[in-house]
Design an enzyme around this catalytic site. Sequence first.
Site, PDB file in Angstrom:
ATOM      1  CE  LYS A 106       7.126  65.526  18.677  1.00  0.00           C
ATOM      2  NZ  LYS A 106       6.720  66.819  19.295  1.00  0.00           N
ATOM      3  N   GLY A 152      -4.790  70.406  31.778  1.00  0.00           N
ATOM      4  CA  GLY A 152      -5.078  70.008  30.405  1.00  0.00           C
ATOM      5  C   GLY A 152      -4.421  68.680  30.075  1.00  0.00           C
ATOM      6  CG  HIS A 199       7.419  39.536   7.672  1.00  0.00           C
ATOM      7  ND1 HIS A 199       6.465  39.402   8.649  1.00  0.00           N
ATOM      8  CD2 HIS A 199       8.318  38.538   7.860  1.00  0.00           C
ATOM      9  CE1 HIS A 199       6.766  38.342   9.392  1.00  0.00           C
ATOM     10  NE2 HIS A 199       7.880  37.807   8.935  1.00  0.00           N
TER      11      HIS A 199
END
Length: 534
Positions: free
Chosen positions: A132, A264, A504
Amino acid sequence: MSLPIASTSSPSIIKSSHCNESSSSSLSPSKPLNLRFCGLRREAFGFSSLKLSSFNRISLSSRIHSKKTTSASLSDNGTAPQSFDYDFVIIGAGVGGHGAALHAVEKGLKTAIIEGDVVGGTCVNRGCVPSKALLAVSGRMRELQSEHHLKSLGLQVSAAGYDRQGVADHANNLASKIRSNLTNSMKALGVDILTGVGTILGPQKVKYGTGGSSGTTITAKDIIIATGSVPFVPKGIEVDGKTVITSDHALKLEFVPDWIVIVGSGYIGLEFSDVYTALGSEVTFVEALDQLMPGFDPEIGKLAQRVLINPRKIDYHTGVFATKITPAKDGKPVTIELIDAKTKEPKDTLEVDAALIATGRAPFTQGLGLENINVVTQRGFVPVDERMRVIDADGKLVPHIYCIGDANGKMMLAHAASAQGISVVEQVTGRDHVVNHLSIPAACFTHPEISMVGMTEPQAREKAEKEGFEISVAKTSFKANTKALAENEGEGLAKDIKFAVHAHPTLSEVLDELFKAAKVGAHASSPTHELVAA
Protein backbone atom coordinates in the site's frame (compact mmCIF):
# COMPACT_ATOMS: atom_id res chain seq x y z
CA MET A 1 -10.09 8.30 -8.11
CA SER A 2 -13.14 6.59 -9.55
CA LEU A 3 -13.95 3.23 -8.10
CA PRO A 4 -15.12 0.28 -10.21
CA ILE A 5 -16.87 -1.93 -7.69
CA ALA A 6 -17.70 -5.57 -8.22
CA SER A 7 -19.74 -6.24 -5.14
CA THR A 8 -21.66 -9.05 -6.71
CA SER A 9 -23.26 -10.51 -3.65
CA SER A 10 -26.49 -11.31 -5.45
CA PRO A 11 -27.53 -13.90 -2.88
CA SER A 12 -27.72 -11.05 -0.39
CA ILE A 13 -30.84 -9.67 -2.04
CA ILE A 14 -32.65 -12.98 -2.04
CA LYS A 15 -33.95 -15.22 0.68
CA SER A 16 -31.40 -15.75 3.39
CA SER A 17 -32.11 -19.48 3.29
CA HIS A 18 -30.50 -19.59 -0.15
CA CYS A 19 -27.45 -17.43 0.44
CA ASN A 20 -25.28 -16.21 3.28
CA GLU A 21 -24.79 -18.95 5.82
CA SER A 22 -25.15 -16.63 8.76
CA SER A 23 -24.97 -17.83 12.32
CA SER A 24 -26.83 -14.85 13.72
CA SER A 25 -29.63 -17.07 14.96
CA SER A 26 -27.23 -18.63 17.43
CA LEU A 27 -26.30 -15.30 18.98
CA SER A 28 -28.16 -13.41 21.62
CA PRO A 29 -29.72 -10.26 20.13
CA SER A 30 -29.21 -8.41 23.39
CA LYS A 31 -25.43 -8.91 23.23
CA PRO A 32 -24.16 -8.02 19.76
CA LEU A 33 -20.67 -9.20 18.96
CA ASN A 34 -18.02 -6.65 18.16
CA LEU A 35 -16.22 -8.68 15.51
CA ARG A 36 -13.49 -6.59 13.90
CA PHE A 37 -13.35 -7.58 10.26
CA CYS A 38 -10.51 -5.24 9.38
CA GLY A 39 -7.16 -6.92 9.14
CA LEU A 40 -5.27 -4.46 11.31
CA ARG A 41 -6.96 -3.40 14.52
CA ARG A 42 -6.57 0.16 15.75
CA GLU A 43 -3.83 -1.00 18.14
CA ALA A 44 -1.60 -1.41 15.09
CA PHE A 45 -1.59 2.35 14.69
CA GLY A 46 -0.69 3.08 18.28
CA PHE A 47 -4.16 3.37 19.78
CA SER A 48 -5.63 1.21 22.51
CA SER A 49 -9.27 0.16 22.49
CA LEU A 50 -9.21 -1.05 26.10
CA LYS A 51 -9.96 1.22 29.04
CA LEU A 52 -7.60 1.10 32.02
CA SER A 53 -8.79 1.67 35.57
CA SER A 54 -6.82 3.40 38.32
CA PHE A 55 -5.67 -0.03 39.46
CA ASN A 56 -3.88 -0.50 36.11
CA ARG A 57 -6.25 -3.27 35.13
CA ILE A 58 -8.10 -3.72 31.88
CA SER A 59 -11.81 -3.07 32.17
CA LEU A 60 -13.21 -6.22 30.66
CA SER A 61 -16.74 -7.50 30.44
CA SER A 62 -17.14 -10.61 32.55
CA ARG A 63 -17.46 -13.94 30.83
CA ILE A 64 -18.69 -17.35 31.84
CA HIS A 65 -16.35 -20.16 30.93
CA SER A 66 -16.32 -23.50 32.72
CA LYS A 67 -18.36 -21.79 35.44
CA LYS A 68 -15.39 -19.57 36.31
CA THR A 69 -14.97 -15.82 35.99
CA THR A 70 -11.57 -14.71 34.74
CA SER A 71 -10.08 -11.28 34.19
CA ALA A 72 -6.82 -10.16 32.64
CA SER A 73 -4.32 -7.67 33.93
CA LEU A 74 -1.36 -5.97 32.38
CA SER A 75 0.95 -7.82 34.75
CA ASP A 76 -0.25 -11.40 34.70
CA ASN A 77 -2.37 -11.67 31.54
CA GLY A 78 -5.15 -13.49 33.33
CA THR A 79 -4.84 -16.72 35.26
CA ALA A 80 -4.86 -20.05 33.45
CA PRO A 81 -6.28 -23.15 35.11
CA GLN A 82 -3.59 -24.89 37.17
CA SER A 83 -3.51 -27.83 34.78
CA PHE A 84 -2.46 -25.63 31.81
CA ASP A 85 0.25 -23.03 31.28
CA TYR A 86 -2.13 -20.94 29.16
CA ASP A 87 -5.77 -20.72 28.25
CA PHE A 88 -4.85 -19.90 24.68
CA VAL A 89 -1.73 -20.39 22.55
CA ILE A 90 -1.48 -19.07 18.99
CA ILE A 91 1.18 -20.26 16.56
CA GLY A 92 1.91 -17.36 14.23
CA ALA A 93 1.88 -13.62 14.99
CA GLY A 94 0.47 -12.32 11.74
CA VAL A 95 -2.68 -10.23 11.47
CA GLY A 96 -4.90 -13.24 12.19
CA GLY A 97 -2.89 -14.32 15.22
CA HIS A 98 -2.62 -10.77 16.52
CA GLY A 99 -6.37 -10.18 16.27
CA ALA A 100 -7.10 -13.47 18.03
CA ALA A 101 -4.58 -12.74 20.79
CA LEU A 102 -5.99 -9.31 21.60
CA HIS A 103 -9.55 -10.57 21.54
CA ALA A 104 -8.58 -13.45 23.81
CA VAL A 105 -7.07 -11.05 26.35
CA GLU A 106 -10.23 -8.95 26.21
CA LYS A 107 -12.13 -12.11 27.09
CA GLY A 108 -9.87 -12.73 30.07
CA LEU A 109 -7.83 -15.59 28.63
CA LYS A 110 -4.21 -16.05 29.60
CA THR A 111 -2.65 -15.92 26.15
CA ALA A 112 0.67 -16.59 24.45
CA ILE A 113 1.66 -16.19 20.83
CA ILE A 114 4.56 -18.04 19.18
CA GLU A 115 6.46 -16.43 16.30
CA GLY A 116 9.48 -17.88 14.52
CA ASP A 117 10.08 -14.93 12.20
CA VAL A 118 8.85 -11.38 12.85
CA VAL A 119 5.61 -10.08 14.31
CA GLY A 120 3.11 -9.01 11.67
CA GLY A 121 3.49 -11.93 9.30
CA THR A 122 2.99 -11.57 5.56
CA CYS A 123 0.52 -8.68 5.67
CA VAL A 124 2.67 -6.28 7.67
CA ASN A 125 6.11 -7.27 6.43
CA ARG A 126 5.69 -8.66 2.90
CA GLY A 127 2.15 -7.89 1.79
CA CYS A 128 -0.69 -5.50 2.55
CA VAL A 129 1.28 -2.79 4.36
CA PRO A 130 4.39 -2.24 2.19
CA SER A 131 2.40 -2.77 -1.01
CA LYS A 132 0.00 0.00 0.00
CA ALA A 133 2.96 2.29 0.57
CA LEU A 134 4.20 1.61 -2.97
CA LEU A 135 0.68 2.03 -4.36
CA ALA A 136 0.35 5.37 -2.58
CA VAL A 137 3.41 6.51 -4.51
CA SER A 138 2.10 5.15 -7.81
CA GLY A 139 -1.21 6.93 -7.25
CA ARG A 140 0.49 10.27 -6.68
CA MET A 141 2.71 9.74 -9.71
CA ARG A 142 -0.29 9.05 -11.93
CA GLU A 143 -2.01 12.22 -10.79
CA LEU A 144 1.09 14.30 -11.41
CA GLN A 145 1.76 12.66 -14.79
CA SER A 146 -1.77 13.20 -16.09
CA GLU A 147 -1.35 16.62 -17.66
CA HIS A 148 -4.77 16.50 -19.33
CA HIS A 149 -6.51 15.64 -16.09
CA LEU A 150 -4.71 18.34 -14.11
CA LYS A 151 -5.38 20.92 -16.82
CA SER A 152 -9.11 20.14 -16.71
CA LEU A 153 -9.02 21.01 -13.01
CA GLY A 154 -7.13 24.24 -13.66
CA LEU A 155 -3.84 22.93 -12.27
CA GLN A 156 -0.32 23.30 -13.64
CA VAL A 157 2.45 21.03 -12.36
CA SER A 158 6.01 20.62 -13.57
CA ALA A 159 7.35 17.22 -14.57
CA ALA A 160 7.13 14.65 -11.79
CA GLY A 161 10.02 12.45 -10.75
CA TYR A 162 10.87 10.04 -7.97
CA ASP A 163 13.74 8.74 -5.89
CA ARG A 164 13.71 4.93 -5.95
CA GLN A 165 15.47 4.54 -2.62
CA GLY A 166 13.16 7.09 -1.03
CA VAL A 167 10.13 5.15 -2.26
CA ALA A 168 11.61 1.87 -0.96
CA ASP A 169 12.38 3.48 2.39
CA HIS A 170 8.80 4.71 2.67
CA ALA A 171 7.49 1.15 2.30
CA ASN A 172 10.06 -0.32 4.69
CA ASN A 173 9.53 2.39 7.33
CA LEU A 174 5.78 1.91 7.27
CA ALA A 175 6.15 -1.86 7.74
CA SER A 176 8.58 -1.29 10.62
CA LYS A 177 6.22 1.16 12.31
CA ILE A 178 3.20 -1.14 12.09
CA ARG A 179 5.27 -4.13 13.19
CA SER A 180 6.47 -2.22 16.23
CA ASN A 181 2.96 -1.09 17.09
CA LEU A 182 1.62 -4.63 16.86
CA THR A 183 4.38 -5.91 19.12
CA ASN A 184 3.90 -3.13 21.67
CA SER A 185 0.13 -3.57 21.72
CA MET A 186 0.46 -7.25 22.61
CA LYS A 187 3.13 -6.60 25.23
CA ALA A 188 1.09 -3.80 26.79
CA LEU A 189 -1.94 -6.04 27.16
CA GLY A 190 0.06 -8.87 28.65
CA VAL A 191 0.22 -11.31 25.74
CA ASP A 192 3.34 -13.44 26.12
CA ILE A 193 5.35 -13.34 22.89
CA LEU A 194 7.35 -16.56 22.63
CA THR A 195 10.15 -16.55 20.05
CA GLY A 196 10.77 -19.71 18.07
CA VAL A 197 9.21 -22.24 15.74
CA GLY A 198 6.03 -23.76 17.14
CA THR A 199 5.44 -27.52 16.90
CA ILE A 200 2.27 -29.26 18.04
CA LEU A 201 2.99 -32.26 20.24
CA GLY A 202 -0.64 -33.11 21.00
CA PRO A 203 -4.13 -31.59 21.24
CA GLN A 204 -3.10 -29.33 24.16
CA LYS A 205 0.68 -29.35 24.03
CA VAL A 206 3.11 -27.22 21.99
CA LYS A 207 6.89 -26.98 21.80
CA TYR A 208 8.67 -23.85 20.64
CA GLY A 209 12.32 -23.10 19.98
CA THR A 210 14.94 -22.90 17.27
CA GLY A 211 14.22 -26.40 15.98
CA GLY A 212 15.63 -29.85 16.54
CA SER A 213 15.03 -31.81 19.71
CA SER A 214 15.60 -28.83 21.99
CA GLY A 215 12.88 -26.38 22.89
CA THR A 216 10.40 -25.43 25.57
CA THR A 217 7.14 -27.34 25.98
CA ILE A 218 3.98 -25.55 27.13
CA THR A 219 0.37 -26.60 27.54
CA ALA A 220 -2.79 -24.73 26.61
CA LYS A 221 -6.50 -25.36 26.88
CA ASP A 222 -6.92 -24.30 23.23
CA ILE A 223 -4.48 -23.81 20.35
CA ILE A 224 -4.78 -21.82 17.11
CA ILE A 225 -2.63 -22.46 14.03
CA ALA A 226 -2.11 -19.14 12.23
CA THR A 227 1.07 -19.68 10.24
CA GLY A 228 -0.01 -17.94 7.04
CA SER A 229 1.43 -18.49 3.58
CA VAL A 230 4.40 -17.92 1.28
CA PRO A 231 4.62 -17.04 -2.44
CA PHE A 232 3.86 -20.01 -4.71
CA VAL A 233 6.49 -20.62 -7.38
CA PRO A 234 5.59 -23.15 -10.12
CA LYS A 235 8.07 -25.77 -11.25
CA GLY A 236 10.58 -24.71 -13.87
CA ILE A 237 10.95 -21.18 -12.52
CA GLU A 238 14.30 -20.26 -10.97
CA VAL A 239 13.98 -17.40 -8.50
CA ASP A 240 17.23 -15.56 -7.79
CA GLY A 241 15.68 -12.68 -5.82
CA LYS A 242 17.21 -10.12 -8.17
CA THR A 243 15.92 -10.47 -11.72
CA VAL A 244 13.41 -13.27 -11.14
CA ILE A 245 11.49 -12.31 -8.03
CA THR A 246 8.38 -12.92 -5.95
CA SER A 247 6.26 -10.29 -4.25
CA ASP A 248 8.54 -10.62 -1.19
CA HIS A 249 11.44 -9.26 -3.24
CA ALA A 250 9.43 -6.78 -5.30
CA LEU A 251 8.25 -4.92 -2.22
CA LYS A 252 11.84 -3.99 -1.45
CA LEU A 253 11.97 -2.13 -4.81
CA GLU A 254 15.69 -2.71 -5.20
CA PHE A 255 15.46 -1.68 -8.85
CA VAL A 256 12.88 -0.56 -11.40
CA PRO A 257 13.33 -2.58 -14.62
CA ASP A 258 12.67 -1.12 -18.04
CA TRP A 259 10.67 -4.21 -19.01
CA ILE A 260 9.22 -6.70 -16.57
CA VAL A 261 7.05 -9.77 -17.13
CA ILE A 262 4.44 -10.45 -14.46
CA VAL A 263 3.36 -14.09 -14.36
CA GLY A 264 -0.24 -14.08 -13.12
CA SER A 265 -2.89 -11.36 -13.46
CA GLY A 266 -4.71 -11.65 -10.14
CA TYR A 267 -4.68 -9.16 -7.28
CA ILE A 268 -0.93 -9.29 -6.72
CA GLY A 269 0.04 -9.01 -10.37
CA LEU A 270 -2.45 -6.23 -11.08
CA GLU A 271 -1.28 -4.11 -8.15
CA PHE A 272 2.38 -4.47 -9.10
CA SER A 273 1.57 -3.56 -12.70
CA ASP A 274 0.11 -0.33 -11.31
CA VAL A 275 3.30 0.39 -9.39
CA TYR A 276 5.78 -0.50 -12.12
CA THR A 277 4.02 1.35 -14.95
CA ALA A 278 3.67 4.48 -12.79
CA LEU A 279 7.42 4.36 -12.19
CA GLY A 280 8.18 4.00 -15.90
CA SER A 281 8.41 0.26 -16.57
CA GLU A 282 6.83 -1.60 -19.45
CA VAL A 283 4.86 -4.62 -18.28
CA THR A 284 3.90 -7.88 -19.97
CA PHE A 285 1.38 -10.19 -18.31
CA VAL A 286 1.60 -13.95 -18.73
CA GLU A 287 -1.72 -15.58 -17.81
CA ALA A 288 -2.51 -19.29 -18.00
CA LEU A 289 -6.25 -18.81 -18.45
CA ASP A 290 -7.95 -17.35 -21.50
CA GLN A 291 -8.61 -13.92 -20.00
CA LEU A 292 -6.88 -11.51 -17.68
CA MET A 293 -8.10 -11.20 -14.06
CA PRO A 294 -9.86 -14.59 -14.16
CA GLY A 295 -11.03 -14.41 -10.54
CA PHE A 296 -12.94 -11.17 -11.03
CA ASP A 297 -16.54 -10.76 -12.09
CA PRO A 298 -16.31 -10.90 -15.93
CA GLU A 299 -18.02 -7.54 -16.46
CA ILE A 300 -15.77 -5.84 -13.93
CA GLY A 301 -12.75 -7.56 -15.44
CA LYS A 302 -13.55 -6.12 -18.86
CA LEU A 303 -13.92 -2.63 -17.41
CA ALA A 304 -10.70 -3.01 -15.45
CA GLN A 305 -8.86 -4.09 -18.59
CA ARG A 306 -10.14 -1.03 -20.43
CA VAL A 307 -9.09 1.31 -17.61
CA LEU A 308 -6.06 -0.35 -16.02
CA ILE A 309 -4.44 -2.27 -18.89
CA ASN A 310 -5.17 -0.87 -22.33
CA PRO A 311 -4.15 2.80 -21.78
CA ARG A 312 -0.87 1.86 -20.12
CA LYS A 313 2.40 0.37 -21.31
CA ILE A 314 1.09 -3.14 -20.75
CA ASP A 315 0.72 -6.06 -23.15
CA TYR A 316 -0.20 -9.62 -22.35
CA HIS A 317 -0.18 -13.27 -23.35
CA THR A 318 -3.20 -15.31 -22.25
CA GLY A 319 -3.76 -19.06 -22.44
CA VAL A 320 -0.06 -19.79 -21.96
CA PHE A 321 2.19 -21.32 -19.29
CA ALA A 322 5.63 -20.04 -18.39
CA THR A 323 7.33 -23.44 -18.24
CA LYS A 324 10.86 -22.19 -17.74
CA ILE A 325 12.22 -18.89 -16.48
CA THR A 326 15.97 -18.34 -16.25
CA PRO A 327 17.40 -15.32 -14.36
CA ALA A 328 19.65 -12.78 -16.07
CA LYS A 329 23.30 -13.82 -15.96
CA ASP A 330 26.58 -12.87 -17.59
CA GLY A 331 25.00 -10.04 -19.55
CA LYS A 332 22.15 -12.18 -20.83
CA PRO A 333 18.56 -11.12 -20.13
CA VAL A 334 15.88 -13.05 -18.27
CA THR A 335 14.46 -15.70 -20.62
CA ILE A 336 10.90 -16.97 -20.39
CA GLU A 337 9.71 -19.96 -22.38
CA LEU A 338 5.96 -20.05 -23.07
CA ILE A 339 3.80 -22.97 -24.13
CA ASP A 340 0.13 -23.17 -25.08
CA ALA A 341 -1.88 -23.99 -21.93
CA LYS A 342 -4.09 -26.47 -23.81
CA THR A 343 -1.92 -28.09 -26.47
CA LYS A 344 1.37 -27.73 -24.55
CA GLU A 345 3.05 -26.73 -27.81
CA PRO A 346 5.87 -24.14 -27.65
CA LYS A 347 4.43 -20.66 -28.15
CA ASP A 348 7.08 -17.99 -27.65
CA THR A 349 10.28 -17.03 -25.84
CA LEU A 350 10.56 -13.66 -24.13
CA GLU A 351 13.78 -11.88 -23.20
CA VAL A 352 13.21 -9.19 -20.59
CA ASP A 353 14.94 -7.33 -17.77
CA ALA A 354 13.01 -8.97 -14.91
CA ALA A 355 10.18 -11.35 -14.09
CA LEU A 356 7.80 -11.17 -11.14
CA ILE A 357 6.12 -14.45 -10.16
CA ALA A 358 2.61 -13.56 -9.00
CA THR A 359 0.98 -16.99 -9.28
CA GLY A 360 -0.66 -16.94 -5.88
CA ARG A 361 0.37 -18.14 -2.44
CA ALA A 362 0.92 -21.50 -0.77
CA PRO A 363 0.13 -22.34 2.88
CA PHE A 364 3.06 -22.39 5.27
CA THR A 365 2.24 -25.52 7.27
CA GLN A 366 5.38 -27.66 7.13
CA GLY A 367 7.06 -28.52 10.42
CA LEU A 368 3.97 -27.90 12.54
CA GLY A 369 3.89 -31.42 13.92
CA LEU A 370 0.52 -32.17 12.34
CA GLU A 371 1.45 -35.85 12.21
CA ASN A 372 1.32 -35.84 16.01
CA ILE A 373 -2.43 -35.19 15.86
CA ASN A 374 -3.13 -37.40 12.81
CA VAL A 375 -3.76 -34.47 10.48
CA VAL A 376 -2.97 -34.70 6.77
CA THR A 377 -2.90 -31.48 4.78
CA GLN A 378 -4.79 -31.04 1.52
CA ARG A 379 -2.47 -29.34 -1.01
CA GLY A 380 -0.70 -27.97 2.05
CA PHE A 381 -3.84 -26.56 3.67
CA VAL A 382 -4.96 -27.69 7.11
CA PRO A 383 -8.50 -29.12 6.81
CA VAL A 384 -11.05 -27.38 9.04
CA ASP A 385 -14.82 -27.22 9.45
CA GLU A 386 -16.94 -24.05 9.30
CA ARG A 387 -15.91 -23.19 12.86
CA MET A 388 -12.18 -23.46 12.05
CA ARG A 389 -11.85 -26.68 14.06
CA VAL A 390 -9.09 -28.91 12.67
CA ILE A 391 -10.15 -32.21 11.08
CA ASP A 392 -7.88 -35.26 11.25
CA ALA A 393 -7.20 -37.92 8.61
CA ASP A 394 -10.20 -39.97 9.79
CA GLY A 395 -12.60 -37.06 9.37
CA LYS A 396 -12.86 -36.46 13.10
CA LEU A 397 -12.44 -33.14 14.88
CA VAL A 398 -9.16 -32.72 16.74
CA PRO A 399 -10.17 -31.41 20.17
CA HIS A 400 -8.97 -27.94 21.22
CA ILE A 401 -7.09 -27.17 17.97
CA TYR A 402 -8.18 -24.58 15.40
CA CYS A 403 -6.63 -23.20 12.21
CA ILE A 404 -7.24 -19.74 10.77
CA GLY A 405 -6.14 -17.62 7.83
CA ASP A 406 -4.12 -18.63 4.79
CA ALA A 407 -3.13 -21.92 6.42
CA ASN A 408 -6.69 -23.26 6.05
CA GLY A 409 -7.29 -21.83 2.56
CA LYS A 410 -10.90 -20.79 3.11
CA MET A 411 -10.27 -17.16 2.19
CA MET A 412 -6.69 -15.98 1.81
CA LEU A 413 -7.09 -12.42 3.02
CA ALA A 414 -5.59 -10.83 6.14
CA HIS A 415 -8.90 -9.46 7.40
CA ALA A 416 -10.53 -12.86 6.86
CA ALA A 417 -7.86 -14.39 9.10
CA SER A 418 -8.60 -11.76 11.73
CA ALA A 419 -12.33 -12.47 11.52
CA GLN A 420 -11.74 -16.20 11.83
CA GLY A 421 -9.45 -15.74 14.84
CA ILE A 422 -11.93 -13.56 16.68
CA SER A 423 -14.68 -16.03 15.85
CA VAL A 424 -12.65 -18.86 17.41
CA VAL A 425 -12.17 -16.84 20.59
CA GLU A 426 -15.92 -16.29 20.77
CA GLN A 427 -16.46 -20.03 20.48
CA VAL A 428 -14.00 -21.05 23.19
CA THR A 429 -15.53 -18.48 25.54
CA GLY A 430 -18.99 -19.92 25.13
CA ARG A 431 -20.61 -18.00 22.26
CA ASP A 432 -21.07 -20.05 19.11
CA HIS A 433 -20.16 -18.18 15.96
CA VAL A 434 -19.59 -19.04 12.31
CA VAL A 435 -17.83 -16.60 9.99
CA ASN A 436 -19.91 -15.71 6.95
CA HIS A 437 -17.19 -15.51 4.30
CA LEU A 438 -19.64 -14.19 1.70
CA SER A 439 -19.87 -10.98 3.73
CA ILE A 440 -16.11 -10.39 3.85
CA PRO A 441 -14.99 -7.87 1.21
CA ALA A 442 -11.89 -8.00 -0.97
CA ALA A 443 -10.13 -5.21 -2.82
CA CYS A 444 -7.48 -4.59 -5.44
CA PHE A 445 -5.78 -1.29 -4.61
CA THR A 446 -4.99 -0.19 -8.14
CA HIS A 447 -5.76 3.28 -9.51
CA PRO A 448 -8.71 3.22 -9.80
CA GLU A 449 -9.48 0.55 -7.22
CA ILE A 450 -11.63 -2.56 -7.53
CA SER A 451 -13.59 -3.90 -4.57
CA MET A 452 -16.01 -6.77 -4.21
CA VAL A 453 -17.95 -8.80 -1.70
CA GLY A 454 -19.80 -12.07 -2.17
CA MET A 455 -20.19 -13.99 -5.41
CA THR A 456 -19.52 -13.00 -8.98
CA GLU A 457 -22.57 -12.84 -11.23
CA PRO A 458 -21.87 -16.24 -12.87
CA GLN A 459 -21.42 -17.84 -9.43
CA ALA A 460 -24.67 -16.33 -8.18
CA ARG A 461 -26.59 -17.45 -11.27
CA GLU A 462 -25.22 -20.97 -10.95
CA LYS A 463 -26.28 -21.11 -7.30
CA ALA A 464 -29.71 -19.73 -8.13
CA GLU A 465 -30.24 -22.33 -10.84
CA LYS A 466 -29.21 -25.19 -8.57
CA GLU A 467 -31.32 -24.08 -5.61
CA GLY A 468 -34.35 -22.85 -7.51
CA PHE A 469 -34.54 -19.12 -6.91
CA GLU A 470 -34.08 -15.95 -8.93
CA ILE A 471 -31.54 -13.16 -8.66
CA SER A 472 -31.63 -9.56 -9.81
CA VAL A 473 -28.63 -7.67 -11.16
CA ALA A 474 -28.51 -3.92 -10.60
CA LYS A 475 -25.82 -1.63 -11.99
CA THR A 476 -25.08 2.05 -11.90
CA SER A 477 -22.28 4.15 -13.40
CA PHE A 478 -20.05 6.67 -11.71
CA LYS A 479 -20.66 8.97 -14.66
CA ALA A 480 -23.85 10.12 -12.97
CA ASN A 481 -22.18 10.71 -9.59
CA THR A 482 -21.44 14.26 -8.48
CA LYS A 483 -18.29 13.42 -6.51
CA ALA A 484 -16.83 11.41 -9.39
CA LEU A 485 -17.57 14.16 -11.90
CA ALA A 486 -16.09 16.79 -9.60
CA GLU A 487 -12.82 14.88 -9.76
CA ASN A 488 -13.17 14.21 -13.51
CA GLU A 489 -13.10 10.51 -12.67
CA GLY A 490 -16.31 9.13 -14.13
CA GLU A 491 -14.95 5.74 -15.15
CA GLY A 492 -16.52 3.28 -12.76
CA LEU A 493 -19.29 0.80 -12.19
CA ALA A 494 -21.13 -0.37 -9.09
CA LYS A 495 -22.88 -3.71 -9.31
CA ASP A 496 -25.14 -5.62 -6.89
CA ILE A 497 -24.42 -3.69 -3.72
CA LYS A 498 -26.84 -3.71 -0.77
CA PHE A 499 -28.59 -0.82 0.84
CA ALA A 500 -26.84 1.63 3.14
CA VAL A 501 -27.22 5.31 4.13
CA HIS A 502 -24.90 7.54 2.15
CA ALA A 503 -23.63 11.07 2.69
CA HIS A 504 -23.89 13.61 -0.14
CA PRO A 505 -21.98 14.22 -2.31
CA THR A 506 -19.89 11.05 -2.09
CA LEU A 507 -18.94 8.18 -4.35
CA SER A 508 -20.81 5.85 -2.02
CA GLU A 509 -24.08 7.29 -3.33
CA VAL A 510 -23.76 4.84 -6.19
CA LEU A 511 -24.56 2.14 -3.64
CA ASP A 512 -27.83 3.88 -2.84
CA GLU A 513 -28.66 4.05 -6.53
CA LEU A 514 -28.03 0.31 -6.79
CA PHE A 515 -30.45 -0.47 -4.01
CA LYS A 516 -33.14 1.67 -5.61
CA ALA A 517 -32.59 -0.10 -8.93
CA ALA A 518 -32.61 -3.63 -7.53
CA LYS A 519 -35.83 -5.58 -8.04
CA VAL A 520 -36.13 -8.65 -5.86
CA GLY A 521 -37.87 -11.66 -7.37
CA ALA A 522 -40.86 -13.51 -6.01
CA HIS A 523 -38.62 -15.92 -4.11
CA ALA A 524 -37.02 -13.01 -2.23
CA SER A 525 -40.03 -11.76 -0.33
CA SER A 526 -38.20 -11.57 3.00
CA PRO A 527 -37.73 -7.92 4.06
CA THR A 528 -34.52 -8.72 5.91
CA HIS A 529 -31.27 -7.59 4.27
CA GLU A 530 -27.85 -8.09 5.79
CA LEU A 531 -25.70 -4.96 5.73
CA VAL A 532 -22.25 -5.45 4.27
CA ALA A 533 -19.75 -2.61 4.52
CA ALA A 534 -16.88 -2.90 2.08
